[in-house]
Design a protein around this motif. Structure first.
Motif, short mmCIF file in Angstrom:
data_model
loop_
_atom_site.label_atom_id
_atom_site.label_comp_id
_atom_site.label_asym_id
_atom_site.label_seq_id
_atom_site.Cartn_x
_atom_site.Cartn_y
_atom_site.Cartn_z
N LEU A 23 0.81 -1.22 0.00
CA LEU A 23 0.00 0.00 0.00
C LEU A 23 0.85 1.27 0.00
O LEU A 23 0.47 2.26 -0.64
N VAL A 24 1.98 1.25 0.68
CA VAL A 24 2.87 2.41 0.64
C VAL A 24 3.38 2.63 -0.78
O VAL A 24 3.41 3.76 -1.27
N VAL A 25 3.73 1.56 -1.45
CA VAL A 25 4.21 1.67 -2.84
C VAL A 25 3.09 2.20 -3.75
O VAL A 25 3.31 3.11 -4.55
N ILE A 26 1.90 1.65 -3.64
CA ILE A 26 0.77 2.12 -4.45
C ILE A 26 0.49 3.59 -4.16
O ILE A 26 0.28 4.40 -5.07
N ASP A 27 0.48 3.96 -2.88
CA ASP A 27 0.24 5.34 -2.49
C ASP A 27 1.27 6.27 -3.12
O ASP A 27 0.91 7.29 -3.73
N GLN A 28 2.52 5.93 -3.02
CA GLN A 28 3.57 6.80 -3.54
C GLN A 28 3.55 6.86 -5.07
O GLN A 28 3.75 7.93 -5.66
N ILE A 29 3.27 5.75 -5.72
CA ILE A 29 3.19 5.75 -7.19
C ILE A 29 2.05 6.64 -7.66
O ILE A 29 2.21 7.42 -8.61
N THR A 30 0.89 6.55 -7.00
CA THR A 30 -0.24 7.38 -7.43
C THR A 30 0.05 8.86 -7.19
O THR A 30 -0.31 9.70 -8.02
N ALA A 35 1.31 14.24 -9.36
CA ALA A 35 2.19 15.42 -9.36
C ALA A 35 2.83 15.64 -10.73
O ALA A 35 3.07 16.79 -11.12
N ALA A 36 3.08 14.57 -11.45
CA ALA A 36 3.71 14.69 -12.77
C ALA A 36 2.71 15.05 -13.87
O ALA A 36 3.06 15.75 -14.82
N ALA A 113 -0.10 5.88 7.49
CA ALA A 113 0.78 6.77 8.25
C ALA A 113 2.13 6.92 7.54
O ALA A 113 2.63 8.04 7.37
N ILE A 114 2.70 5.82 7.10
CA ILE A 114 4.02 5.86 6.44
C ILE A 114 3.92 6.59 5.10
O ILE A 114 4.80 7.38 4.76
N ALA A 145 -3.25 6.63 0.97
CA ALA A 145 -2.86 6.50 2.38
C ALA A 145 -4.03 6.83 3.30
O ALA A 145 -4.26 6.13 4.29
N ASP A 146 -4.75 7.88 2.97
CA ASP A 146 -5.90 8.26 3.78
C ASP A 146 -6.97 7.16 3.77
O ASP A 146 -7.62 6.89 4.79
N MET A 147 -7.17 6.54 2.61
CA MET A 147 -8.14 5.45 2.53
C MET A 147 -7.70 4.28 3.41
O MET A 147 -8.52 3.67 4.09
#
Length: 174
Positions: A23-30, A35-36, A113-114, A145-147
């Motif tokens: 989930l951290v990876v999915i969150d950061q990728i999205t 942003a891009a 959180a992360i 992350a919020d979800m």
């Protein structure tokens, strides 16, 4: 010194950390994608009258709480999220794997959180982009992350209604 010897030969809630990492990876990728591909405050309709992708920066916490705090809130929310993650990690280490609802909830909350701490450390704000709205009323923008935090917290509340399972798991019946 605590005795952890009885925990070395049993499966613990740490087996759920794969979900946290995913989930951290999915969150950061999205967030990187948004942003891009979007200009700040740009909005794209996905479901007319209901759901948009809208790129915003959140300097506060949930619902932009304390977003106008002047900067101190970045470190305050980062410290709280790290402390909560450490507590949940210790709790998961002590939990048997059979308490899957609780371990799942903790894993989701840690992932959220992360994911948001990573944003605060890298950018000084959290990237939000899911925009749910109806007849001119907009729910505050949120992200993966919020979800994860919300679903994890809801699972924790549900877990409170299933307390009796803990006794069965700890007595080898579950």
């Amino acid at each position: 010194m605590p005795d952890f010897s009885n925990q070395t030969n049993r499966a613990t809630g740490l087996r759920f950390l794969w979900l946290t990492l995913l989930l951290v990876v999915i969150d950061q990728i999205t967030k990187i994608w948004v942003a891009a591909e979007f200009e700040l405050y740009e909005s794209r309709v996905l479901i007319d009258g209901l759901f948009n992708l809208t790129y915003v920066h959140n300097y506060g916490a949930a619902f932009s709480f304390l977003s106008d705090g002047g900067g101190w809130q970045r470190w305050f929310f980062t410290a709280i999220a790290i402390a909560i993650s450490v507590v949940l990690l210790i709790w998961m280490r002590r939990n048997p794997v059979g308490l899957w609802r609780q371990n799942l909830a903790f894993s989701l909350i840690m992932a959220g959180a992360i994911g948001n701490v990573a944003d605060r450390l890298m950018y000084g704000y959290v990237i939000d982009f899911f925009d749910v709205h109806y007849q001119g009323w907009h729910w505050p923008a949120f992200n993966v992350a919020d979800m994860a935090i919300t679903i994890g917290a809801a699972l924790m509340l549900l877990e409170a209604f299933f307390d009796n399972r803990r006794d069965k798991v700890e007595n080898g019946q579950g």
